[in-house]
Design an enzyme around this catalytic site. Sequence first.
Site, short mmCIF file in Angstrom:
data_model
loop_
_atom_site.label_atom_id
_atom_site.label_comp_id
_atom_site.label_asym_id
_atom_site.label_seq_id
_atom_site.Cartn_x
_atom_site.Cartn_y
_atom_site.Cartn_z
N LYS A 263 1.07 -1.18 -0.01
CA LYS A 263 -0.04 0.25 0.16
C LYS A 263 1.19 1.35 -0.44
O LYS A 263 1.53 1.01 0.97
CB LYS A 263 -0.75 -0.27 1.29
N ASP A 268 -2.61 10.09 3.66
CA ASP A 268 -3.83 9.58 4.14
C ASP A 268 -4.48 10.39 4.59
O ASP A 268 -4.47 10.40 5.83
CB ASP A 268 -4.16 8.36 4.95
N LYS A 275 -9.71 12.81 7.89
CA LYS A 275 -9.67 12.53 9.24
C LYS A 275 -9.98 13.77 10.37
O LYS A 275 -9.56 14.90 9.73
CB LYS A 275 -8.72 11.85 9.34
N ASP A 286 1.05 6.14 5.79
CA ASP A 286 0.00 5.15 5.46
C ASP A 286 1.51 4.29 3.40
O ASP A 286 0.32 4.21 3.18
CB ASP A 286 -0.63 5.96 5.21
N ASP A 345 -12.22 7.34 3.75
CA ASP A 345 -10.61 6.81 4.41
C ASP A 345 -10.10 5.54 4.16
O ASP A 345 -9.81 5.14 4.35
CB ASP A 345 -11.67 7.32 5.59
N GLU A 347 -9.59 4.26 1.87
CA GLU A 347 -9.11 3.66 0.37
C GLU A 347 -7.67 2.54 0.15
O GLU A 347 -7.51 2.07 -1.38
CB GLU A 347 -8.18 5.86 0.30
N ARG A 349 -8.03 -0.28 0.92
CA ARG A 349 -8.76 -2.05 0.57
C ARG A 349 -9.33 -1.24 -1.40
O ARG A 349 -8.38 -2.60 -1.52
CB ARG A 349 -9.45 -2.20 0.70
N1 BES Z 1 -4.76 4.37 6.90
C1 BES Z 1 -5.52 3.93 7.84
C2 BES Z 1 -5.43 3.06 8.55
C3 BES Z 1 -4.85 3.27 10.18
C4 BES Z 1 -5.35 3.90 10.76
C5 BES Z 1 -2.88 2.80 9.89
C6 BES Z 1 -4.33 3.92 11.91
C7 BES Z 1 -1.95 3.12 10.61
C8 BES Z 1 -2.96 3.90 12.04
C9 BES Z 1 -6.80 3.35 6.54
O1 BES Z 1 -6.34 4.40 5.05
C10 BES Z 1 -7.95 4.05 7.20
O2 BES Z 1 -8.29 5.80 7.64
N2 BES Z 1 -8.96 2.91 7.55
C11 BES Z 1 -10.05 3.34 8.37
C12 BES Z 1 -11.34 2.62 7.48
C13 BES Z 1 -12.60 2.75 7.66
C14 BES Z 1 -12.90 4.54 7.15
C15 BES Z 1 -13.69 1.79 7.59
C16 BES Z 1 -9.84 2.85 9.59
O3 BES Z 1 -9.74 2.70 9.88
O4 BES Z 1 -10.64 3.98 10.45
ZN ZN Z 2 -5.04 4.96 5.05
MN MN Z 3 -7.55 5.96 5.60
#
Ligand code: BES
Ligand code: ZN
Ligand code: MN
Length: 495
Positions: A263, A268, A275, A286, A345, A347, A349
């Site tokens: 990834k 992000d 966020k 990220d 967010d 993104e 996947r």
């Molecule tokens: N990059 C984040 C995941 C992440 C969170 C990485 C904390 C490192 C530390 C990912 O893109 C994300 O934002 N995931 C969301 C998914 C949700 C919207 C279903 C999350 O985990 O909040």
């Molecule tokens: Zn992310």
């Molecule tokens: Mn994200």
Amino acid sequence: MLFSTTSDLSKRKESELIVLPFWEKKKKARAATTLTAFNRHVAPLLATGDFTGEFGRTSLVYAKEGEKEPRCMLLGLGVEEKLTVERLRNAYSVVAKACQKLGLVKITLVLPNIVELRHVSVDECLRGIAEGILLSNYTFEQLATSSDRTVLLKSVQLVGITSSKLDVVRLCEEIAEGVYFARDLVNKNADDITPTYLGKAASKLAKTLPNLKAEVFGRKWIQSEKLGLLEAVSRGAQEEPAFIILSYRGYARSKDHTVIVGKGVTYDTGGLNLKPTGSIETMRSDMAGAAAALATVTTAAALKMKVNVTAVIPSTENAIDSKSYKPGDVYAAYNKTTVEIGNTDAEGRLILADALAYTLQNLKPTRMIDVATLTGAVVVALGEDMAGLYCNDETLSKQLLDASQETGEKVWRLPLHEPYKELLKSDIADLRNIGGRAGGSITAALFLEAFVGSCPWAHFDIAGPAFTSKEHGYQPKNGVGFGVRTLLNFLQKLA
Ligand code: BES
Ligand code: ZN
Ligand code: MN
């Protein structure tokens, strides 16, 4: 780092510090090496009972002028029967950090008496020590202007082995270089480590190493090849996205081909589902999966490993803009699967789905392994010490878990629980990109699984250990370079 050896203690060169290992036996220190030459330095300390050889504890004693070293460090390796390679890494990490505090650059390590190491072979012992030192011998200070830089070790003399064993140490060094490379990419500014930068870095590496080839594609190609999910995520970004393929063919006669999909979200923001403060500040990390994938393939090439391995990096910013992709809209993936966006967010996947589908269709993978800072949910579940592993293939899963066990990179397998696929259903499209809060790391993995067909596939969710808030033994704070050593260990065993 300059490593040298001598099997004869009396022939050692001068240095700033000599380190003597001890076991802990019945709460008392017992030398793990012949002490005669040092008895007069260490006897007074040992007589007090203050130093017990407890794991990870050290004591310093000072020598009179004219000795080969002005300082002598007693290092506790703990109970001999409990010794593992991982304990050696952590014990020698303590040494490296103590040297940083004292500003020492040149040290001597007397190895624990090897015949006594019943649980750990000579090579493993060396590996543990070298990795403990090397992985701790890293700082990232280039963004500060202050003049007090951490002083890192420059040379380590190993007493108790012959130079034939330097090969083991050199292997550790090459691997550590890969880990540093990944850490640097994560630690640097997101404004510098853009998708374009990652693409250029891959191209540059391909020019310097044999059998390594890079292909880098931009926005136009992503559009024309219809990587619709990567294209959607990249839409809000001024920065040009990149689709990077860095391929190492070290075993041309074989069809075996491992593809590591990393990834590469270089920042992000969350997109239109922006966020909040408190979640956004670390999001330059990220692209840690991309960093691990690039470092692994490059190091495999540098080590001339007899494997075929390719890094596939879908890379973009997830930015907020009037052109950003929209929650509620539907976008089509490379394999034509349509996806309703529940949250911009989620993104990671999306871009991984396109990369996995592209790999499956075009790169003849024997197995695909993706590495991604994918979910906050996995951090809630496992904390920042370990990654979650999902796998649709028992053999691959075992190989990866065995590899992580050996490298000390903690990994815990989590289930691809079929019934939760229900949570990813959409009223208007084939899939939805979120499944709700409950089981958030599992539903993210299930989403990816929809794009891997019947290919053996593993998914590392490294959101926890990729970028940490404090140091954990030999793993530093911030960018860790997580995954590089486990992936290399895995590849080494394929070779
Ligand atoms: N990059 C984040 C995941 C992440 C969170 C990485 C904390 C490192 C530390 C990912 O893109 C994300 O934002 N995931 C969301 C998914 C949700 C919207 C279903 C999350 O985990 O909040
Ligand atoms: Zn992310
Ligand atoms: Mn994200």
